[in-house]
Design a protein around this motif. Sequence first.
Motif, PDB file in Angstrom:
ATOM      1  N   MET A   1      16.311 -43.263  53.397  1.00 39.51           N
ATOM      2  CA  MET A   1      15.809 -42.108  52.664  1.00 39.51           C
ATOM      3  C   MET A   1      16.838 -41.699  51.600  1.00 39.51           C
ATOM      4  SD  MET A   1      13.234 -40.078  52.301  1.00 39.51           S
ATOM      5  CE  MET A   1      12.310 -40.508  53.779  1.00 39.51           C
ATOM      6  N   LEU A   2      16.383 -41.476  50.394  1.00 38.70           N
ATOM      7  CA  LEU A   2      17.279 -41.115  49.300  1.00 38.70           C
ATOM      8  C   LEU A   2      17.780 -39.681  49.444  1.00 38.70           C
ATOM      9  CD1 LEU A   2      15.196 -42.516  46.292  1.00 38.70           C
ATOM     10  CD2 LEU A   2      17.068 -43.661  47.481  1.00 38.70           C
ATOM     11  N   THR A   3      18.921 -39.400  48.854  1.00 36.32           N
ATOM     12  CA  THR A   3      19.387 -38.010  48.787  1.00 36.32           C
ATOM     13  C   THR A   3      18.595 -37.279  47.702  1.00 36.32           C
ATOM     14  OG1 THR A   3      21.067 -38.444  47.115  1.00 36.32           O
ATOM     15  CG2 THR A   3      21.709 -38.771  49.431  1.00 36.32           C
ATOM     16  N   THR A   4      18.590 -35.948  47.781  1.00 28.58           N
ATOM     17  CA  THR A   4      17.836 -35.165  46.798  1.00 28.58           C
ATOM     18  C   THR A   4      18.361 -35.404  45.389  1.00 28.58           C
ATOM     19  OG1 THR A   4      17.486 -33.490  48.489  1.00 28.58           O
ATOM     20  CG2 THR A   4      17.007 -32.858  46.238  1.00 28.58           C
ATOM     21  N   LYS A   5      19.679 -35.503  45.254  1.00 26.26           N
ATOM     22  CA  LYS A   5      20.254 -35.736  43.923  1.00 26.26           C
ATOM     23  C   LYS A   5      19.836 -37.098  43.371  1.00 26.26           C
ATOM     24  CE  LYS A   5      24.191 -32.573  44.051  1.00 26.26           C
ATOM     25  NZ  LYS A   5      25.648 -32.404  43.921  1.00 26.26           N
ATOM     26  N   THR A   6      19.708 -38.101  44.260  1.00 29.74           N
ATOM     27  CA  THR A   6      19.247 -39.422  43.820  1.00 29.74           C
ATOM     28  C   THR A   6      17.782 -39.358  43.386  1.00 29.74           C
ATOM     29  OG1 THR A   6      20.791 -40.470  45.352  1.00 29.74           O
ATOM     30  CG2 THR A   6      19.032 -41.853  44.454  1.00 29.74           C
ATOM     31  N   TYR A   7      16.971 -38.627  44.185  1.00 31.57           N
ATOM     32  CA  TYR A   7      15.575 -38.427  43.786  1.00 31.57           C
ATOM     33  C   TYR A   7      15.513 -37.853  42.369  1.00 31.57           C
ATOM     34  CZ  TYR A   7      13.342 -38.997  48.413  1.00 31.57           C
ATOM     35  OH  TYR A   7      12.843 -39.493  49.586  1.00 31.57           O
ATOM     36  N   ILE A   8      16.245 -36.767  42.165  1.00 28.16           N
ATOM     37  CA  ILE A   8      16.189 -36.075  40.875  1.00 28.16           C
ATOM     38  C   ILE A   8      16.646 -36.995  39.750  1.00 28.16           C
ATOM     39  CG2 ILE A   8      17.209 -34.194  39.514  1.00 28.16           C
ATOM     40  CD1 ILE A   8      17.194 -32.504  42.075  1.00 28.16           C
ATOM     41  N   SER A   9      17.696 -37.758  39.998  1.00 26.15           N
ATOM     42  CA  SER A   9      18.202 -38.694  38.987  1.00 26.15           C
ATOM     43  C   SER A   9      17.142 -39.726  38.621  1.00 26.15           C
ATOM     44  CB  SER A   9      19.462 -39.374  39.514  1.00 26.15           C
ATOM     45  OG  SER A   9      19.928 -40.334  38.588  1.00 26.15           O
ATOM     46  N   GLU A  10      16.470 -40.277  39.633  1.00 29.13           N
ATOM     47  CA  GLU A  10      15.423 -41.279  39.375  1.00 29.13           C
ATOM     48  C   GLU A  10      14.228 -40.649  38.666  1.00 29.13           C
ATOM     49  OE1 GLU A  10      14.203 -43.821  42.524  1.00 29.13           O
ATOM     50  OE2 GLU A  10      16.216 -44.614  42.884  1.00 29.13           O
ATOM     51  N   TRP A  11      13.869 -39.424  39.057  1.00 33.24           N
ATOM     52  CA  TRP A  11      12.741 -38.753  38.403  1.00 33.24           C
ATOM     53  C   TRP A  11      13.044 -38.501  36.927  1.00 33.24           C
ATOM     54  CZ3 TRP A  11      12.430 -34.680  42.875  1.00 33.24           C
ATOM     55  CH2 TRP A  11      11.828 -35.279  43.992  1.00 33.24           C
ATOM     56  N   GLN A  12      14.238 -38.022  36.648  1.00 28.27           N
ATOM     57  CA  GLN A  12      14.598 -37.749  35.253  1.00 28.27           C
ATOM     58  C   GLN A  12      14.596 -39.032  34.429  1.00 28.27           C
ATOM     59  OE1 GLN A  12      18.288 -35.457  35.945  1.00 28.27           O
ATOM     60  NE2 GLN A  12      17.266 -33.728  34.955  1.00 28.27           N
ATOM     61  N   GLN A  13      15.058 -40.118  35.032  1.00 29.06           N
ATOM     62  CA  GLN A  13      15.068 -41.393  34.302  1.00 29.06           C
ATOM     63  C   GLN A  13      13.646 -41.904  34.083  1.00 29.06           C
ATOM     64  OE1 GLN A  13      17.989 -42.888  33.010  1.00 29.06           O
ATOM     65  NE2 GLN A  13      16.336 -43.864  31.847  1.00 29.06           N
ATOM     66  N   ALA A  14      12.796 -41.757  35.106  1.00 27.25           N
ATOM     67  CA  ALA A  14      11.393 -42.180  34.967  1.00 27.25           C
ATOM     68  C   ALA A  14      10.693 -41.387  33.863  1.00 27.25           C
ATOM     69  CB  ALA A  14      10.655 -41.993  36.295  1.00 27.25           C
ATOM     70  N   LEU A  15      10.917 -40.080  33.840  1.00 24.63           N
ATOM     71  CA  LEU A  15      10.318 -39.234  32.805  1.00 24.63           C
ATOM     72  C   LEU A  15      10.834 -39.621  31.425  1.00 24.63           C
ATOM     73  CD1 LEU A  15      10.595 -35.841  34.721  1.00 24.63           C
ATOM     74  CD2 LEU A  15       8.446 -36.960  34.084  1.00 24.63           C
ATOM     75  N   GLN A  16      12.134 -39.899  31.343  1.00 23.14           N
ATOM     76  CA  GLN A  16      12.720 -40.298  30.061  1.00 23.14           C
ATOM     77  C   GLN A  16      12.151 -41.628  29.585  1.00 23.14           C
ATOM     78  OE1 GLN A  16      14.932 -38.212  28.308  1.00 23.14           O
ATOM     79  NE2 GLN A  16      14.237 -39.609  26.735  1.00 23.14           N
TER      80      GLN A  16
END
Length: 744
Positions: free
Chosen positions: A1-16
Amino acid sequence: MLTTKTYISEWQQALQNEILYLKKFGGSRFTVTNGRLLSNNGPYHYYFDTAIALKIPVGSTIKLVWGKLKSNGRVLSSEGKGIMIALEQTFGDLIPEADLMHDPWELLEQLIDRFDEIKKSKRKRLRIKKLMDPSMEAKHPIEKIKSNVHELVLRSKYNPVTFVWGPPGTGKTYTLARVAANKYFQQKRVLILSHSNQAVDVLLGEIADFIKKKGRFHVGDILRFGGNSGEHLANNIEVTTTMLIEKQDPMLAQDREKLIEERRSLKLDLARSFSKRDSAALLEIETKLAKLLEKVRQKEIQFLKEAFIVGTTLAKAASDSAVYERDFDIVILDEASMAYVPQAAFAAALGKRIIICGDFKQLPPIASSRDSLVAKWLKEDVFHRAGVVDWVKQGTLHPHLFLLKEQRRMHPDISAFTNQYIYHSLVGDHESVYQSRNTIVEQYPFPNRAAILLDTSFTGFHCISDKVSNSRFNLWQLLLSFQLINEAYLSEVKSIGYVTPYRAQANLMQMLLEDLYEKERNEADIIAATVHRFQGSERDVMIFDTVDGEPQNRAGMLLTGNDSERLINVAITRTKGKFLHVSNQEFIRRNVFRGKTLRQLVDHQTKHQQRITTKEIGSWIKNQHKSLQWMHARKLEQVFQDMDTAKSSIVISLPEKMVLSSEWKEKLMNRKKQVKLTVISSLEWNLLQSDEWLEEHFPFPFVMIDRKILWLGLPLEGARGVQPPVVAARLNSIRVCEYFLSQF
């Protein structure tokens, strides 16, 4: 399971990554005409006419393309059939026609910014962690549950995250509204979110109605924030900011309406004849209106602070600090299966508790980029990514998943397929649907039958692709579908939907309805759309046109790909009383595997004696429309009469290897001198003395007269894949003919 900060990092990159793709390749493209320069001292203000009303939010970033010239800009106002924009560079005083490109990637940028803020809040990060890893013990007291509504109230009281699985017609809006009202009665602050304005309006309207029935409604406690509230709040306008402003500050409301009316009047004047005086006055009004709208916004923010239940879209919540800087007791995210995972996580960060409601068996969110992170986080819903669906696949429900089990929308003959094949018997029919839909079932076409497969096997090779978009269309199935609409309408059905997987086919039906059914559509609710656009709606009678057939050598990915089950599920479950499935059974059985949903649907309908073949066309067509007639293809009197009365042109398609009868040869060779003959064929056909030869391998025969009358299925000698009885269709539609000719 990913950490919350990793989730957020991946989400921001996906959106970008999605933003970069949209900037490079994407963009909704609109044609704008008659552009006039209003101000040339930079930025450069232009006013354009539009063929349709463009619903682009004020302030949105756009790009204007005129020939090789391009300029970025933003929208100043967009209402009616006119749009005012500010460009970074000038294109001169007049622009006859240009392309305006718009894609709401700014909304994705705002979501990226929100996650930068969420990173700094331990409380919000923890809320997101519980959403993405709902492994905590369910703490609601099961022994106290009295009803569906009560169970959801208890779940959302004792658990930080509750997933609600709401298959079509299972009372999702009813249940969510009563849960929201219950929280309101306890003086809790509730935020209602969804990706669409319509979904927000429908749910907020249901909440207001319920609270009014309880005699506990107070003006100002429920607020529709942002957006132009439509018909779904017509009976509850007191929840809109417009009504609240009229009540609290009538002068402000009057000034706004006065300026908007002046702007509308000036735009009409500009559309008729351009003048510098009018353009200067329009710019002045826009300046005054901008100042006035800022006062309105301050009022709206005050309303929001005082309200207990606030409803708005995900996009508005992520872009307006008045929403995202507040903290709510509970957030209800409706239609969550169509929201990006980062949007669901953002919603969770706004409240102490969250209810995530949707149906992961319906269509997923839409994103354009093929990037792996985009596929992971923007093309699948939060039910899948939080692991809730994995439990369902293993035959059990996740501890935090609440299933609504009884559908009340569809007649049981329609829901029998989805209940068994899509929902695997987890969903059943409420006893009320057996009687409540009979009035619709009794109507034409096919009276007293709720589900029909109109089989187009052996009617010819009509499925081709649009030369620009490559989207498939099928004229034969289009005309049969229009006939079904006509039969239903004349049987007093006033709620009819037509859906198809292919945009080209949906656009063609829209053209046909605009051309032939304008009056009828003013009297009845008749809509044509792709399945994707129709999700969330419902109609008494639904027509599902799958389009696919010969000469294609495979079924399209929309009907056989990974999301095909979800697409077909949406197409079926929009229906209340009569489901009419227009499909080529023979083609599907040859080209679609048994395990695929479309094949299962065709086999199910055949097994349950719901199939109608072309042999029965003479019995079910009761009402020939004046512009669409069906007749035996061997009867040539009327087509020859049309050719004799042709004034300017005859276009004929002669597929390869056909032998033209002497009757046809004689009629074509003896046409009037002023009538131009165009032959579409891989052979030149010199003996016909044609004026124009288009060398194309075209799969089916047709005759078009004066660019307005289309005979489909003639000459019969050119038809392939046809079995008796052989039928021809005569369509009188300038718009469809013009579109069809554009394909050559």
